[in-house]
Structures are given as structure tokens and as C-alpha cells.
Design a protein around this motif. Structure first.
Motif, PDB file in Angstrom:
ATOM      1  N   SER A 117      38.844 105.870  15.949  1.00 23.15           N
ATOM      2  CA  SER A 117      39.556 105.462  14.381  1.00 23.15           C
ATOM      3  C   SER A 117      41.199 105.951  14.320  1.00 23.15           C
ATOM      4  O   SER A 117      41.672 105.326  13.922  1.00 23.15           O
ATOM      5  N   ASP A 164      38.202  97.983  13.159  1.00 20.56           N
ATOM      6  CA  ASP A 164      37.491  99.608  13.348  1.00 20.56           C
ATOM      7  C   ASP A 164      35.852  99.236  13.058  1.00 20.56           C
ATOM      8  O   ASP A 164      35.542  99.211  11.998  1.00 20.56           O
ATOM      9  N   GLU A 165      35.230  99.127  13.981  1.00 19.54           N
ATOM     10  CA  GLU A 165      33.874  98.849  14.035  1.00 19.54           C
ATOM     11  C   GLU A 165      33.423  97.734  13.015  1.00 19.54           C
ATOM     12  O   GLU A 165      32.769  97.657  11.992  1.00 19.54           O
TER      13      GLU A 165
HETATM   14 MG   LIG Z   1      35.595 105.741  13.535  1.00 15.96          MG
END
Ligand SMILES: [Mg+2]
Ligand SMILES: Nc1ncnc2c1ncn2[C@@H]1O[C@H](COP(=O)(O)OP(=O)(O)OP(=O)(O)O)[C@@H](O)[C@H]1O
Lengths: 258, 358
Positions: free
Chosen positions: A44, A173-174
Motif C-alpha cells: 500500500s 488497493d485490494e
Molecule cells: Mg495494504
């Protein structure tokens, strides 16, 4: 419109702690690059350095270079606001603006940049929602609050909001970690379609997802607790998942880790 | 691996408490309450206690003890404790509400006969204190102007301070500002009045006016606005700010268009409550606005009247039924004004609050 990204010698800090160290990689335009790696290895953090979101956190700073088609994003005369306009981001948890309707959420970026013309905005809303595979579900309730959608719909709304400003790169991000398999599939399909226009980078903990959606995969790891995360290797997804050149990658992918 | 053998149903040891137990019917608490009140009033009357408050306290005590004992008999200790705690909450609630309700009811009773068009549209000019007639127009006008001006000063200042503290404030300066806001919260209103008196009136040479009262009221209002706004801004999830930045929106615009609108309901409520609080302030107004029995519609020049001060003046002459009546009338208007503000605040909070879910 899609642009390539070249990172060289990039390190990022939170205060005095170094979170990631000396990362260099190239991200190809019109492709999907997946970041995988254990929790806390700095995926991240690295992703957020790519659109200068890292420095939003108090005390956070970045060293190194990120070139967006030969332009260094960290040059002293670059405006981070302009960078974020051309490199969009979708977050792990859907975060539509709660005071705004679906329509207003999609055009938020344009409105706040000063676009007022209704016909333009109408077009953008339809195009973005169609692009995010959400149009059919919401076209007859565009004036309802965006927070009233299901989690998966909210995440697609956030994707629509991100692509509405027509960025060159889309960082995710995810994006599916809070979603059910069906919404996940919808978003994976969407990523497949979006890559014809955008450069896409996606962080995921789901190996199958990385294997399904990405063209290239980067594996990150950290040497130990308290050590900064590093890029271990970046290669074609096929190769990473069948015959990686580093042993640690194979261990991680096959679940023989730690 | 140990092998599991199936134990017959009834031979298994009882694990944990039984799931069923005797329960009192749902109407028990109200019934106990009614019984306690009856008995409590009976005891009160029999003992010749004058104060109904004492009757009520006896009833409350009976309710707590009686409820506990009955429940302990039927349902067991744990349930009884649960009921006891619930009863305590109820009694505390009623104890808190009784004075509020009786205050409102009493004020309405006393004031409703006084408040009429004449009362609202006339001043006290040429009216003798001990005589009939007169009204609150000058005081109402004064209060509206003073409170309005104070709000115009305090709301933007407080709002901007809170925005600074939450969105920008780092390090020493922010700490210092927070500290001073805390100190200001505790400043007694008479001190705020003295401060403005010595600064504005004595040092700078201005004379009595509604505006100098507003300055003191603003001092009282600012910390309340800062505190409530700060809390509301902190409630706005950071993810919304990041979502906005990620769209390429500058920070100031993010604050203005995303953060403040998300929090606006709570912020308005805070401001309204602060307004309600300063509306009843008497001390600084006496000191700085002085009071008048005629209409002065210019808050920047000369003494004005205000509702709290009017009430005090009307009540300060003993055995003056006309004065008392006017005081209650003004009190009713004051309460109505504050309640109105609260209702408006609630309305705005509901109307502007983030719409989500279903
Ligand atoms: Mg992360
Ligand atoms: N806001 C922050 N302040 C200080 N340290 C942080 C902050 N955010 C992350 N870190 C630290 O930086 C390191 C990398 O975190 P990061 O969130 O980038 O990991 P990640 O690979 O995304 O993990 P995950 O897979 O769990 O999301 C971690 O050691 C983390 O504790």
C-alpha cells in the motif's frame, strides 16, 4: 491515454521509520500489474507513492524518482494535485461521499475541478457508470444517496468516480477484499475491460485474483520485523506463478512461507 | 487421538446454567411502579409530609426495593440485579426530567396569560414599574440583535479555529490554541464582561451598546463552537478526505466541499446550542449593554435592553404583581426562543446529515 511508469531508487518513510527501500520497476501502459506479498511489506505504501498520496500522512516522505512517461512526479515544480488528477486511486474500503447522491459522487472530481455544464456531466455519469458495470443497476436511481448501495455496488461506484476524471493510471488497493465472490468477479471483469484504456496497478492478497487479472506481477517481501519492505521480483504473471526466479516468491505463492 | 463415545442425552452433565427460568410478566415494572406510588403517597399523607417531592422520593425508594425483592423471589438474584439497574436508570431519568418539565409547565402557566400582541409589540417607555401595561419589544429586539451579532462574530471564528485544529494544526501552535480554548470554556460570563468592559469601554473609550455586549457573548460562545465543531470534524472519516485528494481535489476544496458538508448537521447543532446558551446570559449584558426601557434599534449606539435583564429588572421590585407577570411573560418568550432554536438545529441536523443505509 495510458502512460507508463518508471520507478527508480524509491524509498518511503513514516517519520523516521523506513517502510520500503530502494524500489525500482517499470509498469507497462495498457496492462494490469499486480502487487503481492505478505502483510506489512509495504504494498500500500508503495502504491500510494505512485500518485503522491503517501505524503498526505503527517511526517511521511519519499525519496527517489517516479517517472510518468519521462516526467518525474517528485520534481520540485510538480503539483501533487495535478499528479492525482492523472493517477486515480480506488481504496480497499468503498468510500463514497456520504452527503452526495450516486450522480454527484460520480461527477465529484469534475465538479470540484470546476466543470459545471449539465450535458457534459450527464455524459460522464453514463459513460463512467457503464464503464464500471454499474449503470444497469442504478440508472433509475441516480439521485439516491451513494451510501445506500451494497458494498460491491459502492466499490464499483468508487471505480466509476475514479475513471470519471479520465486518469491515465488507475491504482487499486485490494479493491475486492471487502466484497463477495460475485462482486469480485464483476470487478475483475471490469479490470479486464479497463486495461484497454488505463494503466492499472492492483494490490491483492488473493493469488488466484492476481493470476486471473494481471499481466505482470510484482512480489514484495521484508527481510524481518522492523525491516523495510523490498521488491523481490517483477515478471510476467505466467512466469511468476509457474517458474519464478527467486525461491522466496515460489515459497510465498505455494503457501510455504515463513 | 482420543475416541469420542456418544453419551446418552440425559446422562450428560449439565453444562452452564439452564436456559429457561421463571420470568415475571411484562406488566410487572409498571405495576410495581403504580403500587409504589400509591403506597408512597399514602405514607406521605399519613406522615403529614408537606412536600410532594418527599412523597415522590419515598415512592421511588419503594419502587427500587420492591422491584428488587419481587424479582429476587421469582426470577433469582441475577435477574433481580438487572431489573434493579434498569429501575435505577428509570428513576434517575424521572428525577432529571421532573424539574425540567415542571419548570416549563410553570413558566407556561405563569406567562401564557401575559404574552399577547400588545406585550410583544410595546416597550416599557412611559410605563410605571408597579403599574400594568408595557411589553418586551425593546428587550426582544435587543436580545435578537446582541445574540445575532455575537453569533456573526463567534460562529466563523470558532468554525475556522476548529478547521485549523483538525485539518492543519500540528505542533506547538495547535497545542497552544487547544489550551486557550479549554481555558476560555471555563471563563465565567462575568469575567468575559469585565474583560470587554476594561478593553472596549474603558481603554478604547466606547460607551454602552448592544455591540459591546455581543463582544462578551462572543467570547463565551467561541470555545463552545470550537469544541463542538472540532468533535464533528474529527468524526468525518479520513477515507473521505483521501478519496477526495485521490480525485485531484486540493486540500482547501476538500475541506470546503467534502469535510464541512459531511459534518454540517452536527456543526449547526453545536452553533445553535451555543446560541441558546448565550441567549440567557445576564451578567455581561448588564455590565456592557446597561439596559433601557425604551426601544433602541441601533445595537452600536447607546444602551439597549435584553430579555434576561428585563426579567431581572421586572422581578427586582418586591410585591409588584404587574412586574412579576411581565417577568414571566418575558421568561416564556425566552424559553420559546431557545426551544425554537433547538428545534431548528435538530431539523437542520436531520436534513443535512449524511444519507446512507436505508
Ligand atoms: Mg495494504
Ligand atoms: N500511517 C502509517 N504510519 C506509520 N506507519 C505506517 C503507516 N501505514 C503503514 N505503516 C507501516 O508501513 C509498513 C508497510 O505498511 P503497508 O500498509 O504499506 O503494508 P501492506 O503491504 O499494504 O500490508 P497489507 O497487505 O496488510 O495491506 C508497515 O510496517 C506499517 O506498519
Amino acid at each position: 491515454m495510458a502512460k507508463r511508469i518508471d520507478v527508480s531508487g524509491l524509498s518511503a518513510y513514516y517519520g523516521t521509520t523506513k517502510a520500503i527501500e530502494d524500489i525500482s520497476m517499470s509498469i507497462e501502459p495498457r496492462s494490469v500489474t499486480a502487487f503481492i506479498g505478505p502483510s506489512g511489506c509495504g504494498k500500500s505504501t508503495f502504491l500510494r507513492t505512485l500518485n503522491r498520496m503517501h505524503e498526505v500522512i503527517p511526517g511521511a516522505r519519499v525519496e527517489g524518482k517516479v517517472l510518468l512517461d519521462d516526467e518525474n512526479l517528485y520534481a520540485s515544480n510538480v503539483d501533487p494535485v495535478a499528479v492525482r488528477r492523472s493517477i486515480g486511486m480506488v481504496f480497499q474500503r468503498p468510500n463514497p461521499f456520504p452527503t452526495m447522491s450516486i450522480y454527484d459522487n460520480v461527477v465529484a472530481g469534475l465538479r470540484l475541478a470546476g466543470v459545471k455544464k449539465k450535458s457534459v456531466l450527464d455524459d460522464v455519469v453514463e459513460r463512467s457508470l457503464k464503464g464500471a458495470n454499474l449503470w444497469k443497476e442504478v440508472h433509475n436511481r441516480l439521485n439516491k444517496p451513494g451510501a445506500g448501495l451494497s458494498g460491491g455496488q459502492q466499490q464499483r461506484l468508487c471505480i466509476a468516480r475514479a475513471i470519471a476524471v479520465e486518469p491515465q493510471v488507475l491504482l487499486m488497493d485490494e479493491p475486492c477484499s471487502a466484497l463477495d465472490p460475485i462482486s469480485t468477479l464483476a470487478i475483475e471483469d471490469l479490470i479486464g475491460e479497463l486495461k484497454s484504456q488505463f494503466t492499472i496497478v492492483i494490490v491483492t492478497h488473493n493469488m488466484q485474483q492476481a493470476a486471473r487479472v494481471s499481466d505482470r506481477t510484482a512480489f514484495f517481501n521484508l527481510a524481518g520485523v522492523g525491516q523495510p519492505g523490498k521488491l523481490i521480483e517483477l515478471d510476467d504473471t505466467q512466469r511468476i506463478f509457474s517458474n519464478p526466479s527467486v525461491q522466496a516468491t515460489e515459497d510465498y505463492i505455494s503457501g510455504r512461507f515463513g | 487421538m482420543t475416541t469420542m463415545t456418544t453419551v446418552p442425552e440425559d446422562a450428560r452433565p449439565q453444562v452452564g446454567p439452564r436456559l429457561t427460568a421463571n420470568r415475571l410478566p411484562r406488566w410487572t415494572p409498571p405495576a410495581v411502579a403504580a403500587g409504589s406510588i400509591a403506597v408512597g403517597c399514602g405514607i406521605g399523607a399519613a406522615a403529614g409530609l408537606q412536600s410532594h417531592l418527599q412523597w415522590g422520593l419515598i415512592s421511588a425508594l419503594l419502587f427500587l426495593v420492591g422491584g428488587y425483592l419481587i424479582s429476587a423471589q421469582v426470577e433469582g438474584r441475577r435477574q433481580a440485579k438487572d431489573r434493579f439497574a434498569t429501575s435505577v436508570v428509570w428513576v434517575a431519568f424521572i428525577l432529571a426530567v421532573v424539574p425540567l418539565v415542571s419548570l416549563t409547565v410553570y413558566t407556561v402557566q405563569q406567562g401564557i396569560g401575559v404574552v399577547n400582541g400588545n406585550f410583544l409589540s410595546h416597550s416599557m417607555k412611559g410605563v410605571i414599574q408597579s403599574g400594568p401595561g408595557g411589553g418586551i419589544y425593546h428587550a426582544l429586539l435587543g436580545t435578537l440583535q446582541q445574540v445575532g451579532l455575537a453569533t456573526l462574530i463567534a460562529a466563523p471564528l470558532g468554525l475556522l479555529t476548529a478547521v485549523y485544529l483538525v485539518e492543519y494544526g500540528r505542533g506547538r501552535l495547535a497545542k497552544a490554541v487547544t489550551f486557550f480554548v479549554d481555558v476560555m470554556t471555563g471563563v465565567p460570563s462575568i469575567v468575559a464582561g469585565l474583560f470587554i468592559l476594561s478593553l472596549w469601554n474603558l481603554a478604547l473609550g466606547f460607551s454602552y451598546s448592544g455591540f459591546s455586549g455581543s463582544l462578551a457573548l462572543a467570547i463565551l460562545m467561541i470555545p463552545v463552537v470550537v469544541r463542538s465543531t472540532e468533535e464533528m470534524l474529527k468524526l468525518v472519516p479520513n477515507e473521505l478526505r483521501e478519496a477526495s485528494y485521490a480525485l485531484g481535489v486540493p486540500k482547501w476544496k476538500t475541506i470546503l466541499r467534502i469535510v464541512l458538508p459531511t459534518a454540517i448537521g452536527g456543526i449547526t447543532t453545536g452553533v445553535m446550542l451555543a446560541v441558546a446558551r448565550i441567549t440567557g446570559e445576564t451578567a455581561p449584558v448588564m455590565m456592557l449593554v446597561f439596559g433601557a426601557d425604551y426601544i433602541n434599534s441601533n445595537p452600536f449606539d447607546g444602551p439597549q435592553q435584553s430579555l434576561p435583564m428585563y426579567i431581572w429588572q421586572q422581578y427586582s421590585v418586591v410585591n409588584n404583581d404587574f412586574g412579576y407577570a411581565r417577568a414571566w411573560g418575558a421568561a416564556l418568550v425566552l424559553i420559546a426562543f431557545v426551544m425554537g432554536l433547538n428545534l431548528i438545529a435538530r431539523g437542520i441536523a436531520r436534513w443535512r446529515s449524511p444519507k446512507g443505509g436505508h
